[in-house]
Every structure is written in structure tokens, then in C-alpha cells.
Design an enzyme around this catalytic site. Structure first.
Site, short mmCIF file in Angstrom:
data_model
loop_
_atom_site.label_atom_id
_atom_site.label_comp_id
_atom_site.label_asym_id
_atom_site.label_seq_id
_atom_site.Cartn_x
_atom_site.Cartn_y
_atom_site.Cartn_z
N ARG A 91 -21.21 1.08 -12.59
CA ARG A 91 -20.68 2.41 -11.75
C ARG A 91 -20.04 2.27 -10.86
O ARG A 91 -19.24 2.79 -10.42
CB ARG A 91 -22.49 2.78 -11.14
N THR A 92 -19.65 0.79 -9.97
CA THR A 92 -19.77 1.00 -8.54
C THR A 92 -17.97 0.65 -9.06
O THR A 92 -16.94 1.66 -8.67
CB THR A 92 -19.67 -0.39 -7.73
N LYS A 120 -5.15 -21.12 -12.41
CA LYS A 120 -4.07 -22.10 -12.20
C LYS A 120 -4.56 -22.89 -11.31
O LYS A 120 -3.96 -24.08 -10.71
CB LYS A 120 -2.97 -21.36 -12.97
N ARG A 141 -15.16 -6.50 -5.85
CA ARG A 141 -16.66 -6.47 -6.25
C ARG A 141 -16.87 -8.84 -6.11
O ARG A 141 -15.89 -9.38 -6.54
CB ARG A 141 -17.10 -6.45 -6.64
N HIS A 174 -23.71 -4.09 0.36
CA HIS A 174 -23.62 -3.43 -0.59
C HIS A 174 -22.71 -1.66 0.13
O HIS A 174 -23.63 -1.35 -0.23
CB HIS A 174 -24.36 -3.04 -1.94
#
Ligand code: CP
Length: 354
Positions: A91-92, A120, A141, A174
Site C-alpha cells: 500500500r505505502t 558491492k 521505507r 510511519h
């Protein structure tokens, strides 16, 4: 955007900066009276929330017609965004992606560190700094608590800062979920957000959505909260102290039925077992924290049932058809609320009117 950042020795050392009280940090993430970086729910005051909700309402209204959609899509068509989502999200991620597209923002994405040069040995800090060479905003996120804030702090010390939006960081915050949750409450209550009892249910200890939403409650009058959770997953003391400091009454209980009938909104959450260290969630009986069809007759006719989603079994699917179940609308509200936030950050919100 003008840079008004004040450089001090405290601001230029991460450990010192990170320890500062939130009220001292916030100016560092603000420019010209607007949010620049969106990192914490504490950045939203009532005036800003109302303004964002009005922009979101206007945006969803004007984009019903092609000319309105064309206008919205022209507002930030000179802007590019990076979506760096290295923790799972449906959703986000999708609501931010589509919010960008509604405003004409062009997007790039990384969703797995195995596809970036982090494999790397590049540090996450250098990785994120690299994005700022190509784009005008980073939406991210990340599983590490505090990393999104650190990124914004780091970017603000470079000569090419770009706004950072927190799409979920560890178990701590959030903020844009809290924004869309309060937008859902605003729409459900026809703009009348005061005098409400909000019941939050589930894994409150490790749920960043309930933490962030609780912070927003200080913006409204005569709010009371009931926290319903297993003993092991009670709300953390820092949030309870925040409520005491702001004189917001709250209760804690393990008996869901005892508080259902008083609720104006019931906010359900799933168990956050991705934060387990050794499978401790399995020791908890979560079933007393489910909302079942039989509960519909126990709640107010005006009560709304919310959930940030995804759900497991916390809400029986037979509840979905009840008009008080607003979680599917809540998810869609996220796209409009996030579009309003991006428009605000870039100062395009003035051009979104009905
Ligand atoms: N509510 C929420 O954050 O959902 P996703 O994890 O699917 O983004």
C-alpha cells in the site's frame, strides 16, 4: 526552495543531533514555513492537517474530470522522485507511486538491496546520497529505526539536499500512515474530529502505525484512547508519557469487549512478528484481539472500523460489507493524502482548488 538551515556543531554530529528533543529537531526539517522532510508524526499540527485534508479532498474532486487530471499532472511534471523501499510494502509503495503520478512526478524505484550497489559494499548512507544526484525527492521505507531521519539529516548537510519522506522506519514511526488514518477519521466524522474515543487493538508495542497515530491525537480536543493488547504487547512507555504530558486520558486493557461499545473508532492491527527475535509471537494467543461479525451488534452505529492493512485474521472478512468498515477506503485515502503532502512540500498545493 531556499535553504534556511542553521549549521551548528550539534547539528553536524549525528549522535548529538539524534539525542536532541524532537521540538529542537523539527526546524531542521522545515523550510520557508513548510515541511521539507516528513519524518515524524509530531510534525503535523492541526492547521497543517486540515490544510492537507482540504488539498486531498480538492485533488480527488478535480481529478474526476480529464481537465482536472491534466492540471494536477502538470503541477510537478518538472520533478523526479526515488522510491527506495527495502522493506516489504504494497500500500505505502503503490499509493506513493500513484500519488507521484497524479502530480506528474516521474519516478524510479529500488525495492531490494540485492539489486543496488549495496551488494558491492556501498553503505546505505552513500546509496541514498547517490539518489539525490538524480532526483528531487526520496520516499523511503527502511527496516532500521532512525535511518530515515539520519538520511534526512545527512542530506541537509550536503549542497544538494532533497526532501525525504518516511514511508515507515523500523518499529518507530510511519507518519504518512498516521496522516491517512486521520484523513479517514476526518472524512468519516464529516470534519468533526473532537470529542472522540479511539480504541487501538493488537500488537501496540511493535506497531509503528499506532505509535504515529497516537502522536496526532494531541491535535484534537477531548480525545480519549483505549489501548487493547496482549500483556506482552502493551503500548510502550514513551507513548504513554507523551499522552500524560498532553493530558490525553487513556486506559489499557486486555478485554476488547469491555471497550467496544464506547468507541467512535476501532483501529485494529496485526501481530508484528517480523520484529520477533526468537519466535516470541507464537507464545501469544492473539484471538481475543480479533474483530468478528458477532461484534458488529456491540459497537455504535456511527463507529468506524479501521486497519492499516495488511490483515491476517484480526478482522473477519464478513465484516467488510458493513458500512462501518472503512479500511478499504482508508487504503485509498492514502493515495490522496500522500499526494496532498507531496504538493505541500513543493508548494504546489496553492494551485489545487475546486
Ligand atoms: N499500511 C501499510 O504500511 O501497508 P504496506 O506495508 O502494504 O505498505
Amino acid at each position: 526552495m531556499e535553504r534556511t538551515l542553521k549549521m551548528t556543531s550539534v547539528n553536524s554530529n549525528w549522535d548529538d543531533f539524534h539525542k536532541k528533543d524532537i521540538s529542537e529537531k523539527l526546524p531542521f526539517f522545515t523550510r520557508d514555513g513548510r515541511l521539507y522532510d516528513c519524518l515524524f508524526a509530531q510534525q503535523f499540527d492541526r492547521k497543517l492537517l486540515t490544510s492537507l485534508f482540504k488539498t486531498a479532498d480538492a485533488l480527488r474532486a478535480i481529478t474526476q474530470k480529464k481537465e482536472g487530471m491534466d492540471h494536477a499532472g502538470s503541477l510537478l511534471s518538472h520533478t523526479r522522485a526515488m522510491l527506495y523501499f527495502v522493506q516489504p510494502s504494497t500500500r505505502t509503495f503503490l499509493s506513493f507511486l500513484n500519488a507521484c503520478h497524479i502530480l506528474g512526478v516521474k519516478t524510479s524505484e529500488i525495492r531490494d538491496t540485492s539489486t543496488s550497489s549495496e551488494v558491492k559494499g556501498e553503505s546505505p548512507e552513500d546509496t541514498v546520497r547517490t539518489f539525490s544526484s538524480y532526483v528531487d525527492m526520496i520516499i523511503m521505507r527502511h527496516p532500521t529505526p532512525g535511518f530515515v531521519e539520519k538520511t534526512a539529516w545527512l542530506m541537509n548537510l550536503t549542497n544538494r539536499p532533497v526532501p525525504i519522506i518516511n514511508g515507515g522506519s523500523g518499529k518507530d514511526q510511519h507518519p504518512t500512515q498516521a496522516l491517512l488514518d486521520s484523513y479517514t477519521l476526518y472524512r468519516s466524522f464529516n470534519g468533526d474530529m473532537d470529542n472522540k474515543k479511539i480504541v487501538m487493538v493488537g500488537d501496540l508495542k511493535r506497531g509503528r502505525t499506532v505509535r504515529s497515530l497516537t502522536y496526532l491525537m494531541k491535535n484534537y480536543k477531548n480525545i480519549s484512547l483505549a489501548f487493547v493488547s496482549p500483556e506482552q504487547f502493551r503500548m510502550e512507555p514513551d507513548i504513554l508519557e507523551f499522552l500524560k504530558r498532553h493530558n490525553i486520558p487513556f486506559t489499557e486493557t486486555g478485554d476488547f469487549r469491555s471497550v467496544m461499545g464506547e468507541a467512535d473508532a476501532i483501529y485494529m492491527t496485526r501481530i508484528q512478528d517480523e520484529h520477533d527475535h526468537s519466535g516470541e509471537s507464537k507464545a501469544v494467543d492473539y484471538s481475543p484481539f480479533y474483530f468478528r461479525s458477532e461484534h458488529l451488534k456491540l459497537i455504535k452505529k456511527t463507529c468506524v472500523i479501521m486497519h492499516p492493512l495488511p490483515r491476517r485474521n484480526e478482522i473477519e472478512t464478513s465484516v467488510d460489507a458493513d458500512p462501518r468498515a472503512v479500511f478499504w477506503r482508508q487504503e485509498r485515502n492514502g493515495m490522496w493524502a500522500r499526494a496532498a503532502l507531496i504538493a505541500h512540500i513543493f508548494g504546489a498545493d496553492q494551485k489545487i482548488t475546486r
